[in-house]
Write an enzyme that holds these catalytic residues in place. Structure first.
Site, PDB file in Angstrom:
ATOM      1  N   GLU A 126      21.977 -49.671 -11.052  1.00 27.67           N
ATOM      2  CA  GLU A 126      23.058 -50.610 -11.544  1.00 27.67           C
ATOM      3  C   GLU A 126      23.259 -51.776 -10.690  1.00 27.67           C
ATOM      4  O   GLU A 126      23.010 -51.967  -9.562  1.00 27.67           O
ATOM      5  CB  GLU A 126      24.538 -49.986 -11.681  1.00 27.67           C
ATOM      6  CG  GLU A 126      24.588 -48.644 -12.306  1.00 27.67           C
ATOM      7  CD  GLU A 126      25.713 -48.015 -11.963  1.00 27.67           C
ATOM      8  OE1 GLU A 126      26.776 -48.666 -11.592  1.00 27.67           O
ATOM      9  OE2 GLU A 126      25.695 -46.717 -12.221  1.00 27.67           O
ATOM     10  N   CYS A 133      26.504 -58.121  -7.346  1.00 28.11           N
ATOM     11  CA  CYS A 133      26.101 -56.766  -6.384  1.00 28.11           C
ATOM     12  C   CYS A 133      25.030 -55.837  -6.629  1.00 28.11           C
ATOM     13  O   CYS A 133      24.797 -55.818  -7.905  1.00 28.11           O
ATOM     14  CB  CYS A 133      27.704 -55.968  -6.858  1.00 28.11           C
ATOM     15  SG  CYS A 133      27.692 -54.327  -5.937  1.00 28.11           S
ATOM     16  N   CYS A 183      22.110 -41.777  -3.914  1.00 26.38           N
ATOM     17  CA  CYS A 183      22.413 -41.964  -2.365  1.00 26.38           C
ATOM     18  C   CYS A 183      22.493 -40.529  -1.768  1.00 26.38           C
ATOM     19  O   CYS A 183      22.898 -39.622  -2.164  1.00 26.38           O
ATOM     20  CB  CYS A 183      23.926 -42.696  -2.174  1.00 26.38           C
ATOM     21  SG  CYS A 183      24.371 -43.033  -0.677  1.00 26.38           S
ATOM     22  N   CYS A 194      29.407 -39.497   0.588  1.00 26.23           N
ATOM     23  CA  CYS A 194      30.874 -39.668   0.631  1.00 26.23           C
ATOM     24  C   CYS A 194      31.575 -38.928  -0.449  1.00 26.23           C
ATOM     25  O   CYS A 194      31.245 -38.948  -1.569  1.00 26.23           O
ATOM     26  CB  CYS A 194      31.167 -41.381   0.584  1.00 26.23           C
ATOM     27  SG  CYS A 194      30.187 -42.128   1.915  1.00 26.23           S
ATOM     28  N   CYS A 243      32.808 -40.617  -3.825  1.00 29.78           N
ATOM     29  CA  CYS A 243      31.776 -41.708  -4.693  1.00 29.78           C
ATOM     30  C   CYS A 243      30.945 -41.103  -5.592  1.00 29.78           C
ATOM     31  O   CYS A 243      30.226 -39.915  -5.371  1.00 29.78           O
ATOM     32  CB  CYS A 243      30.932 -42.551  -3.278  1.00 29.78           C
ATOM     33  SG  CYS A 243      29.726 -43.572  -4.065  1.00 29.78           S
ATOM     34  N   CYS A 290      30.256 -48.590  -8.335  1.00 24.95           N
ATOM     35  CA  CYS A 290      30.040 -47.422  -7.712  1.00 24.95           C
ATOM     36  C   CYS A 290      29.123 -46.531  -8.380  1.00 24.95           C
ATOM     37  O   CYS A 290      29.947 -45.344  -8.563  1.00 24.95           O
ATOM     38  CB  CYS A 290      31.372 -47.076  -6.934  1.00 24.95           C
ATOM     39  SG  CYS A 290      32.460 -48.300  -6.320  1.00 24.95           S
TER      40      CYS A 290
HETATM   41  N1  SAH Z   1      26.169 -47.221   1.030  1.00 24.88           N
HETATM   42  C1  SAH Z   1      26.819 -48.383   1.211  1.00 24.88           C
HETATM   43  C2  SAH Z   1      26.905 -49.444   0.100  1.00 24.88           C
HETATM   44  C3  SAH Z   1      27.428 -48.927  -1.178  1.00 24.88           C
HETATM   45  S1  SAH Z   1      28.883 -48.435  -1.644  1.00 24.88           S
HETATM   46  C4  SAH Z   1      28.208 -48.098   2.120  1.00 24.88           C
HETATM   47  O1  SAH Z   1      28.647 -46.993   1.916  1.00 24.88           O
HETATM   48  O2  SAH Z   1      28.785 -49.199   2.319  1.00 24.88           O
HETATM   49  C5  SAH Z   1      29.746 -49.958  -1.408  1.00 24.88           C
HETATM   50  C6  SAH Z   1      31.342 -49.630  -0.987  1.00 24.88           C
HETATM   51  O3  SAH Z   1      32.019 -49.051  -2.319  1.00 24.88           O
HETATM   52  C7  SAH Z   1      31.384 -48.734   0.155  1.00 24.88           C
HETATM   53  O4  SAH Z   1      32.576 -49.094   0.927  1.00 24.88           O
HETATM   54  C8  SAH Z   1      31.772 -47.435  -0.736  1.00 24.88           C
HETATM   55  O5  SAH Z   1      32.805 -46.432   0.085  1.00 24.88           O
HETATM   56  C9  SAH Z   1      32.688 -47.906  -1.677  1.00 24.88           C
HETATM   57  N2  SAH Z   1      33.047 -47.172  -2.954  1.00 24.88           N
HETATM   58  C10 SAH Z   1      32.309 -46.002  -3.382  1.00 24.88           C
HETATM   59  N3  SAH Z   1      33.009 -45.482  -4.462  1.00 24.88           N
HETATM   60  C11 SAH Z   1      34.024 -46.081  -4.711  1.00 24.88           C
HETATM   61  C12 SAH Z   1      35.314 -46.020  -5.687  1.00 24.88           C
HETATM   62  N4  SAH Z   1      35.041 -44.988  -6.729  1.00 24.88           N
HETATM   63  N5  SAH Z   1      36.107 -46.856  -5.530  1.00 24.88           N
HETATM   64  C13 SAH Z   1      36.293 -47.666  -4.681  1.00 24.88           C
HETATM   65  N6  SAH Z   1      35.163 -47.840  -3.718  1.00 24.88           N
HETATM   66  C14 SAH Z   1      34.336 -47.123  -3.772  1.00 24.88           C
END
Ligand code: SAH
Length: 369
Positions: free
Chosen positions: A113, A126, A133, A137, A140, A357
């Site tokens: 995406e 973006c 991944c 987390c 996510c 995300c």
């Molecule tokens: N792996 C990297 C980059 C990708 S995610 C990282 O962890 O930074 C980019 C950002 O979006 C990260 O801060 C992540 O925690 C956040 N993110 C992921 N899922 C999300 C969600 N459902 N709502 C808001 N932010 C989210």
């Protein structure tokens, strides 16, 4: 979360399988040097390489036929050996706020995406760095099925170009955020090849490195390596919790790296590059949005020149996390500012199209698993 160790940090993630390599190479899978060599070997002047790359990167060519400064015979020869793009835009959606989201399909059928956001004069893309991944987390969507592979540098650049090609001719991409699918620094080498190339004033779009943000879950050794590369890319560290204990729960990779090592590496990045670090903090209702969390975060960051980007959670269907109450967000940001910490709340763009995300990929049926 159980204490499952996550041994992925320095374990290689598979790149593109050679078996998938098609006969016709995508233009951006070759460097400018390789292109010059290809031209010279076939009896063409080396500067033709520049015309091909210029055609695709700057002049929006999607077929060799349209690169009119190339001789016709060369255009046919290019068609035999090369494809302009290796990926294709498989699905395009536009949110009511104008945010464009593309689902890009790679040669092997895997889908990633990327998003284009317009705000004032800014045109921000973006982009993703991996299929899936491995960081896990808990909130996510991207990591729900683990990581499948790293993207090639060409696949990273092509996302920028597909999105740029949606813009009217008088507009272009002004900013890049590496915040799509994947852990950016787990694919550091390909990412830097891609960003250097796209930012280059000679070969690329001439975007200043300072307008590019690399977001990372916080892999200390990779942050230090990036610092040593002496680029000017802006670094955003996804903190999400001010204490070791809470971060272990939300960001499982923290169990093996540790919050203090992340902070130390981020400090080293700032010292070496002079670039102030942004700390991202996804706010999850009732979990890390409490006044005690705000105070602990202020303590952690006090004395550090940094900026906090608070991201109200974008709920993911099937995951048990909620968006914080606006009053709690307001209180949180006020606490930080009262303690002298620079902080802003990120506006969520493109929610109606799941432009965040890893969520679009889940909604659209995929060609592979
Ligand atoms: N792996 C990297 C980059 C990708 S995610 C990282 O962890 O930074 C980019 C950002 O979006 C990260 O801060 C992540 O925690 C956040 N993110 C992921 N899922 C999300 C969600 N459902 N709502 C808001 N932010 C989210």
């Amino acid at each position: 979360m159980g204490p499952t160790p996550i041994p992925i940090i320095d374990e290689p993630v598979p790149g593109r399988p050679e078996a998938d390599a098609p006969a016709k190479r995508p233009v951006l899978s070759a460097s400018a040097d390789e292109w010059r060599q290809w031209m010279v070997e076939r009896g063409h002047p080396a500067y033709r390489a520049r015309q091909v790359l210029d055609g695709v990167i700057r002049r929006r060519a999607t077929a060799f036929e349209t690169i009119s400064d190339l001789p016709k015979a060369l255009r046919r020869q290019l068609d035999d050996d090369w494809s302009v793009f290796g990926t294709r835009a498989a699905f395009h959606d536009v949110a009511p706020d104008g945010t464009d989201k593309l689902l890009v399909e790679c040669r092997d059928g895997r889908r990633i995406e990327c998003v284009l956001m317009a705000e004032g004069p800014r045109r921000t893309v973006c982009i993703s760095t991996q299929v899936g991944c491995a960081m896990g987390c808990v909130f996510c969507a991207s990591g729900l099925k683990g990581v499948e592979r790293n993207l090639g540098s060409d696949e990273i650049i092509e996302q920028v170009l597909h999105l740029r090609n949606l813009l009217p001719p008088e507009e272009t991409v002004t900013h890049i955020v590496v915040m799509g699918m994947g852990e950016s620094l787990a694919n550091l080498d390909n990412l830097i090849i891609a960003l250097d190339r796209i930012c280059s004033p000679m070969e690329g779009l001439g975007i200043s490195q300072r307008r590019v943000t690399i977001s990372t879950v916080g892999l200390p050794s990779r942050i230090v390596r990036l610092a040593e590369m002496d680029r000017q890319y802006h670094l955003a560290v996804s903190l999400h919790a001010p204490t070791e204990e809470l971060r272990n729960e939300l960001v499982p990779v923290n169990e093996s790296v540790g919050l203090s090592a992340v902070m130390k590496a981020a400090d080293a990045y700032f010292e070496r590059t002079g670039r102030q670090i942004t700390y991202e903090y996804v706010m999850l209702k009732g979990i890390n949005d409490r006044p005690t969390d705000a105070s602990a975060l202020a303590r952690l960051l006090s004395g550090r020149r940094s900026h906090v980007n608070l991201i109200p959670y974008n709920p993911v269907p099937g995951l048990p996390y909620g968006r914080p109450e606006p009053e709690d967000v307001g209180r949180f940001v006020a606490t930080l500012r009262d303690r002298g910490i620079s902080a802003t709340v990120r506006k969520t763009k493109g929610r109606a199209i799941d432009a965040a995300c890893g969520q679009l990929r889940r909604r659209v049926p995929t060609a592979v698993g």
